[in-house]
Design an enzyme around this catalytic site. Structure first.
Site, PDB file in Angstrom:
ATOM      1  CD  GLU A  12       9.197  72.785  66.813  1.00 25.07           C
ATOM      2  OE1 GLU A  12      10.030  72.678  66.286  1.00 25.07           O
ATOM      3  OE2 GLU A  12       7.796  72.781  66.053  1.00 25.07           O
ATOM      4  CG  ASP A 199      17.495  65.574  64.057  1.00 21.63           C
ATOM      5  OD1 ASP A 199      16.512  66.228  64.705  1.00 21.63           O
ATOM      6  OD2 ASP A 199      17.897  65.524  63.335  1.00 21.63           O
TER       7      ASP A 199
HETATM    8  N1  ADE Z   1      13.263  68.619  62.657  1.00 22.29           N
HETATM    9  C1  ADE Z   1      13.974  68.241  63.380  1.00 22.29           C
HETATM   10  N2  ADE Z   1      14.744  67.145  63.029  1.00 22.29           N
HETATM   11  C2  ADE Z   1      14.730  67.147  61.655  1.00 22.29           C
HETATM   12  C3  ADE Z   1      15.135  66.234  60.652  1.00 22.29           C
HETATM   13  N3  ADE Z   1      16.163  65.495  60.915  1.00 22.29           N
HETATM   14  N4  ADE Z   1      14.421  66.592  59.441  1.00 22.29           N
HETATM   15  C4  ADE Z   1      13.595  67.102  59.239  1.00 22.29           C
HETATM   16  N5  ADE Z   1      12.785  67.877  60.223  1.00 22.29           N
HETATM   17  C5  ADE Z   1      13.343  68.025  61.202  1.00 22.29           C
END
Ligand code: ADE
Length: 229
Positions: A12, A199
């Site tokens: 990142e 996600d």
């Molecule tokens: N960072 C990226 N995806 C995430 C998720 N599903 N839960 C917590 N932090 C995250």
């Protein structure tokens, strides 16, 4: 304006550090701080490590040791809002810590007792700058403004996702933003959190994360580079 720019993981911050000029490196609390110029602005870029404690410690070092005047957090996160797809961007309007639970004493989820407010409001000017950069930079995905909630949990179930939507009306969830927002607020400096969806914070989250984290993180970094111009 001197900006403190935090990413939790190397993926990142990598692009940002590569883009910097006149860099001096400092190591404090096991973290590497890169001070120099980014897009012609004064900046300190750092990888904090994952989770709220790492992020808070990092943010306070940026304020106390480097005298930054604003905090920006860039990275990936899990989509909660039904309009969001992987690759889309969320810019914080405000942040809350979703794993704070003092409900046994009558507080709502996320409310930290004896703190003036547990809703940390992002700086409007930084939000608008990030949004303008997003619209320019991100042509094939949505750019939304909304609430970001953070907790020390990788969210990967429908049940937890529903809990976060119902109790916080959150757009997205990750593990650092609200901690950085909290530190910015108690130090009375402006902040904004910029996150690209890796996600959908459901049962497929870990697979999706592995596939999309790098690309999404780059989108978020490019927005930061663009907004500092
Ligand atoms: N960072 C990226 N995806 C995430 C998720 N599903 N839960 C917590 N932090 C995250």
């Amino acid at each position: 304006m001197k900006y403190g720019i935090i990413g939790a993981m190397d993926l990142e911050t990598k692009l940002l550090i590569e883009e910097m000029q006149n860099v001096t490196e400092f190591q404090i609390a096991g973290m590497h701080f890169y001070e120099g110029r980014l897009s012609n602005a004064e900046a300190v870029v750092v990888t904090s490590g994952v989770g709220k404690v790492n992020a808070a410690a990092c943010a306070q070092i940026l304020v106390t040791k480097f005298n930054v005047q604003a905090l920006i957090n860039t990275g990936v996160s899990g989509a909660l809002h039904h309009d969001l797809e992987v690759g889309d961007i969320v810019i914080s309007t405000d942040c809350m810590e979703h794993d704070v639970d003092v409900t046994v004493f009558g507080y709502k989820y996320g409310i930290i007792p004896r703190l003036e407010s547990s809703v940390f409001i992002a700086d409007n000017e930084l939000v608008e700058k990030a949004y303008a950069a997003g619209v320019l930079e991100i042509t094939d995905h949505k750019v939304l403004k909304g609430r970001i909630v953070s907790g020390d949990q990788f969210v990967s179930s429908i049940e937890k996702k529903s809990f976060l939507v119902e109790n916080f009306e959150a757009f997205t969830t990750e593990m650092e933003g609200a901690a950085i927002a909290h530190v910015a607020t108690i130090n009375q400096i402006p902040f904004v959190i910029i996150r690209a969806m890796s996600d959908k914070a459901d049962g497929s989250a870990h697979v999706s994360f592995d596939e999309f984290a790098v690309e999404s993180a780059h989108h978020s970094s490019k927005m930061v580079i663009n907004m500092l111009k």
